[in-house]
Each structure stands twice: as structure tokens, then as C-alpha cells.
Design a protein around this motif. Sequence first.
Motif, PDB file in Angstrom:
ATOM      1  N   TYR A  31      54.384  76.999 -38.300  1.00 30.23           N
ATOM      2  CA  TYR A  31      53.107  76.442 -38.716  1.00 30.23           C
ATOM      3  C   TYR A  31      53.253  75.722 -40.056  1.00 30.23           C
ATOM      4  CZ  TYR A  31      50.433  79.140 -35.258  1.00 30.23           C
ATOM      5  OH  TYR A  31      49.909  79.645 -34.102  1.00 30.23           O
ATOM      6  N   TYR A  33      50.790  73.151 -42.890  1.00 28.05           N
ATOM      7  CA  TYR A  33      49.416  72.801 -43.250  1.00 28.05           C
ATOM      8  C   TYR A  33      49.413  71.766 -44.384  1.00 28.05           C
ATOM      9  CZ  TYR A  33      48.495  77.395 -41.105  1.00 28.05           C
ATOM     10  OH  TYR A  33      48.435  78.459 -40.253  1.00 28.05           O
ATOM     11  N   TYR A  35      46.591  70.671 -47.350  1.00 25.85           N
ATOM     12  CA  TYR A  35      45.325  70.949 -48.000  1.00 25.85           C
ATOM     13  C   TYR A  35      45.107  69.933 -49.118  1.00 25.85           C
ATOM     14  CZ  TYR A  35      45.607  75.782 -46.155  1.00 25.85           C
ATOM     15  OH  TYR A  35      45.683  76.896 -45.360  1.00 25.85           O
ATOM     16  N   GLN A  37      43.041  69.946 -52.933  1.00 28.89           N
ATOM     17  CA  GLN A  37      42.396  70.818 -53.903  1.00 28.89           C
ATOM     18  C   GLN A  37      41.586  69.980 -54.875  1.00 28.89           C
ATOM     19  OE1 GLN A  37      44.952  72.890 -56.714  1.00 28.89           O
ATOM     20  NE2 GLN A  37      43.502  74.579 -56.895  1.00 28.89           N
ATOM     21  N   MET A  41      36.059  73.434 -55.637  1.00 33.75           N
ATOM     22  CA  MET A  41      35.930  73.457 -54.174  1.00 33.75           C
ATOM     23  C   MET A  41      37.074  74.195 -53.502  1.00 33.75           C
ATOM     24  SD  MET A  41      34.479  69.622 -53.555  1.00 33.75           S
ATOM     25  CE  MET A  41      33.767  70.038 -51.964  1.00 33.75           C
ATOM     26  N   GLY A  42      37.966  74.761 -54.274  1.00 38.35           N
ATOM     27  CA  GLY A  42      39.082  75.479 -53.687  1.00 38.35           C
ATOM     28  C   GLY A  42      39.987  74.542 -52.909  1.00 38.35           C
ATOM     29  N   LEU A  43      40.636  75.085 -51.894  1.00 40.93           N
ATOM     30  CA  LEU A  43      41.497  74.289 -51.023  1.00 40.93           C
ATOM     31  C   LEU A  43      40.774  74.046 -49.709  1.00 40.93           C
ATOM     32  CD1 LEU A  43      43.573  75.691 -53.035  1.00 40.93           C
ATOM     33  CD2 LEU A  43      45.242  75.282 -51.235  1.00 40.93           C
ATOM     34  N   LEU A  45      41.316  72.409 -45.817  1.00 37.15           N
ATOM     35  CA  LEU A  45      42.359  72.063 -44.873  1.00 37.15           C
ATOM     36  C   LEU A  45      42.128  70.666 -44.307  1.00 37.15           C
ATOM     37  CD1 LEU A  45      44.848  73.116 -43.314  1.00 37.15           C
ATOM     38  CD2 LEU A  45      43.259  73.928 -41.555  1.00 37.15           C
ATOM     39  N   TYR A  48      46.747  70.438 -39.635  1.00 33.18           N
ATOM     40  CA  TYR A  48      47.792  71.432 -39.533  1.00 33.18           C
ATOM     41  C   TYR A  48      48.593  71.217 -38.264  1.00 33.18           C
ATOM     42  CZ  TYR A  48      44.691  74.038 -36.350  1.00 33.18           C
ATOM     43  OH  TYR A  48      43.881  74.420 -35.295  1.00 33.18           O
ATOM     44  N   VAL A  50      51.049  73.515 -35.330  1.00 32.96           N
ATOM     45  CA  VAL A  50      51.509  74.823 -34.860  1.00 32.96           C
ATOM     46  C   VAL A  50      52.923  74.751 -34.302  1.00 32.96           C
ATOM     47  CG1 VAL A  50      49.143  75.544 -34.415  1.00 32.96           C
ATOM     48  CG2 VAL A  50      50.503  74.592 -32.551  1.00 32.96           C
ATOM     49  N   PHE A  90      48.375  69.900 -51.380  1.00 32.28           N
ATOM     50  CA  PHE A  90      49.328  70.993 -51.199  1.00 32.28           C
ATOM     51  C   PHE A  90      49.714  71.100 -49.733  1.00 32.28           C
ATOM     52  CE2 PHE A  90      49.660  72.936 -55.267  1.00 32.28           C
ATOM     53  CZ  PHE A  90      48.456  72.701 -55.903  1.00 32.28           C
ATOM     54  N   ARG A  94      53.904  78.617 -42.583  1.00 33.04           N
ATOM     55  CA  ARG A  94      53.732  80.011 -42.183  1.00 33.04           C
ATOM     56  C   ARG A  94      54.656  80.264 -41.026  1.00 33.04           C
ATOM     57  NH1 ARG A  94      48.208  81.396 -39.276  1.00 33.04           N
ATOM     58  NH2 ARG A  94      49.483  81.813 -37.444  1.00 33.04           N
ATOM     59  N   GLN A 103      51.100  82.472 -46.083  1.00 25.50           N
ATOM     60  CA  GLN A 103      51.357  81.048 -46.194  1.00 25.50           C
ATOM     61  C   GLN A 103      52.129  80.809 -47.494  1.00 25.50           C
ATOM     62  OE1 GLN A 103      48.227  78.222 -45.541  1.00 25.50           O
ATOM     63  NE2 GLN A 103      47.369  79.346 -43.813  1.00 25.50           N
ATOM     64  N   PHE A 105      53.338  78.000 -50.233  1.00 25.17           N
ATOM     65  CA  PHE A 105      52.872  76.707 -50.705  1.00 25.17           C
ATOM     66  C   PHE A 105      53.935  75.935 -51.471  1.00 25.17           C
ATOM     67  CE2 PHE A 105      48.302  76.552 -49.862  1.00 25.17           C
ATOM     68  CZ  PHE A 105      48.088  77.857 -49.437  1.00 25.17           C
TER      69      PHE A 105
ATOM     70  N   TYR B  36      45.058  84.808 -53.438  1.00 25.97           N
ATOM     71  CA  TYR B  36      46.191  83.999 -53.863  1.00 25.97           C
ATOM     72  C   TYR B  36      46.028  83.678 -55.347  1.00 25.97           C
ATOM     73  CZ  TYR B  36      48.016  82.963 -49.177  1.00 25.97           C
ATOM     74  OH  TYR B  36      48.588  83.054 -47.925  1.00 25.97           O
ATOM     75  N   GLY B  43      52.177  75.788 -57.149  1.00 18.78           N
ATOM     76  CA  GLY B  43      51.454  76.032 -55.904  1.00 18.78           C
ATOM     77  C   GLY B  43      50.909  77.450 -55.873  1.00 18.78           C
ATOM     78  N   LEU B  44      50.196  77.777 -54.800  1.00 19.40           N
ATOM     79  CA  LEU B  44      49.597  79.102 -54.664  1.00 19.40           C
ATOM     80  C   LEU B  44      50.632  80.115 -54.189  1.00 19.40           C
ATOM     81  CD1 LEU B  44      47.141  77.061 -54.407  1.00 19.40           C
ATOM     82  CD2 LEU B  44      46.013  78.886 -53.139  1.00 19.40           C
ATOM     83  N   PHE B  90      42.326  82.616 -56.081  1.00 17.87           N
ATOM     84  CA  PHE B  90      41.573  82.173 -54.913  1.00 17.87           C
ATOM     85  C   PHE B  90      41.462  83.306 -53.902  1.00 17.87           C
ATOM     86  CE2 PHE B  90      41.185  77.688 -55.744  1.00 17.87           C
ATOM     87  CZ  PHE B  90      42.248  77.404 -56.578  1.00 17.87           C
ATOM     88  N   MET B  99      43.698  79.197 -39.241  1.00 17.47           N
ATOM     89  CA  MET B  99      43.339  78.639 -40.532  1.00 17.47           C
ATOM     90  C   MET B  99      42.845  79.703 -41.499  1.00 17.47           C
ATOM     91  SD  MET B  99      41.441  75.106 -39.424  1.00 17.47           S
ATOM     92  CE  MET B  99      40.202  75.871 -38.419  1.00 17.47           C
ATOM     93  N   LEU B 100      43.077  79.438 -42.780  1.00 20.03           N
ATOM     94  CA  LEU B 100      42.468  80.206 -43.861  1.00 20.03           C
ATOM     95  C   LEU B 100      41.323  79.394 -44.448  1.00 20.03           C
ATOM     96  CD1 LEU B 100      45.472  81.556 -45.983  1.00 20.03           C
ATOM     97  CD2 LEU B 100      43.898  82.895 -44.598  1.00 20.03           C
ATOM     98  N   PHE B 102      39.248  79.073 -47.938  1.00 22.28           N
ATOM     99  CA  PHE B 102      39.372  79.469 -49.339  1.00 22.28           C
ATOM    100  C   PHE B 102      38.039  79.366 -50.064  1.00 22.28           C
ATOM    101  CE2 PHE B 102      43.904  79.887 -50.149  1.00 22.28           C
ATOM    102  CZ  PHE B 102      44.470  79.272 -49.049  1.00 22.28           C
ATOM    103  N   GLY B 103      37.881  80.232 -51.069  1.00 26.87           N
ATOM    104  CA  GLY B 103      36.775  80.098 -51.998  1.00 26.87           C
ATOM    105  C   GLY B 103      37.092  79.027 -53.029  1.00 26.87           C
ATOM    106  N   GLY B 104      36.126  78.775 -53.925  1.00 29.78           N
ATOM    107  CA  GLY B 104      36.264  77.713 -54.912  1.00 29.78           C
ATOM    108  C   GLY B 104      37.206  78.029 -56.062  1.00 29.78           C
ATOM    109  N   GLY B 105      37.623  79.284 -56.175  1.00 32.59           N
ATOM    110  CA  GLY B 105      38.568  79.653 -57.227  1.00 32.59           C
ATOM    111  C   GLY B 105      37.878  80.185 -58.467  1.00 32.59           C
TER     112      GLY B 105
END
Lengths: 114, 112
Positions: A31, A33, A35, A37, A41-43, A45, A48, A50, A90, A94, A103, A105, B36, B43-44, B90, B99-100, B102-105
Motif C-alpha cells: 500500500y 498513499y 497526502y 498537509q 487541517m491535518g493530513l 488523503l 492511494y 493497494v 507526504f 504500509r 504507515q 511516512f 502520530y 515526516g510523521l 496527530f 484509509m486513515l 487525521f485530525g487537524g493536529g
Amino acid sequence: NAGVTQTPKFRVLKTGQSMTLLCAQDMNHEYMYWYRQDPGMGLRLIHYSVGEGTTAKGEVPDGYNVSRLKKQNFLLGLESAAPSQTSVYFCASREGLAFTDTQYFGPGTRLTVL
Amino acid sequence: AQSVTQLDSQVPVFEEAPVELRCNYSSSVSVYLFWYVQYPNQGLQLLLKYLSGSTLVESINGFEAEFNKSQTSFHLRKPSVHISDTAEYFCAVSDAGNMLTFGGGTRLMVKP
């Protein structure tokens, strides 16, 4: 092992230009991915994969295309860059057999679109 | 659909003080939860994860998180922080799919 690597680390584009971001992993993971950032707003997607030869859309796929011709590489393309695509990108991989697997990164690519 | 809310965007704290970073999630199915950490210009990296069993999970560097199903929370805690803990954290949730989410951090800033 290098883990997950990303090329380039930084890039500045003008609106309308195109570019390709390269992600490579040497862990034989199935896998992969992409992303983006953005602050607060975080990350999110983008796309991706598979496995080799497969791709799927994530949460924010518009304006991006991807390809997975080789298992170890996952390419992210911007056909016509827009300022809204200014972000840090990023890549992650996986192992794939269990969704609970970690995962891993890459270090990120900082893209600015003027 | 699932979502993750990290209630604090920044948490300043003095060195050796305790800290709690809050995470709440919403999901219609069973979830699996992750924290994370992202150190500056990196990176994370996975810090810890809850899959099943004991609701309290620990990391190797002194962090712990507790899964609370009734409150749909997965808060991260450390009893005594160090300067080296300065990073962005995060929270993420998986519903056993590919899929994961994520929150905003939360940016943890440890001051001397």
C-alpha cells in the motif's frame, strides 16, 4: 534501508505549470498513499494504491493524478498547478496485509504555486 | 463517514509539567485509533495505537493514551514533558478500511 524517500524536497511552480512528485519505498510494501498537509487541517488523503498497477481516489483527488507502474514507486502528478495546491505533500507506505499496520511516512515535499 | 477533532491547535507547557492532548472521534462502526508525531521538518512517525484489549496504551517514550468508547475520546497524556517532546501530534482513526482519517493536529510547545 532508506525507508520512504520523496523527490524533490522543495519546488516552486507558476500557475498552469505541471510537475511530478516521486515517492519511493524499499520495504516491499503493498500500500502507498499521497497526502497533503495544510495548517489546521491535518493530513488529507489525495490518492492511494493497494498494489502495483492499481490506484484509487482519496478525500481530495481533484487536480491530481497518480501512477503505480512499479511496486516501489508511487508518482503524484499536477497537470496544471493552481495556488490552492500550495501545500506540503507526504507520501506513506504500509505493508498492507492488516489495516492496523503502521504507515511509514517520507520527509515531505514543500510545493509553492505562484 | 468518520471524523477526528483535536480540540487544541497549540498547547504551551513548561518542561517537566504534565500535558494532555485531546482527541475526539466520530464513527458509525468500530474504530482503531492512532497517535502520530511530527518533529520539525520531518515526516510523521507512529507514537502509539489502540486496536483492541486494554484501553490504556503506552509508547516507549513515556506517552500514554486511553480509549474511552462512551466519550468517543482517545486523549494523549504524559506526566512530565521534555524539551525534545516539542512537535506536532496527530490523532487518527481507521474503520478497518484502507484509509486513515487525521485530525487537524496539536502543536505541543515545551518551554524551559
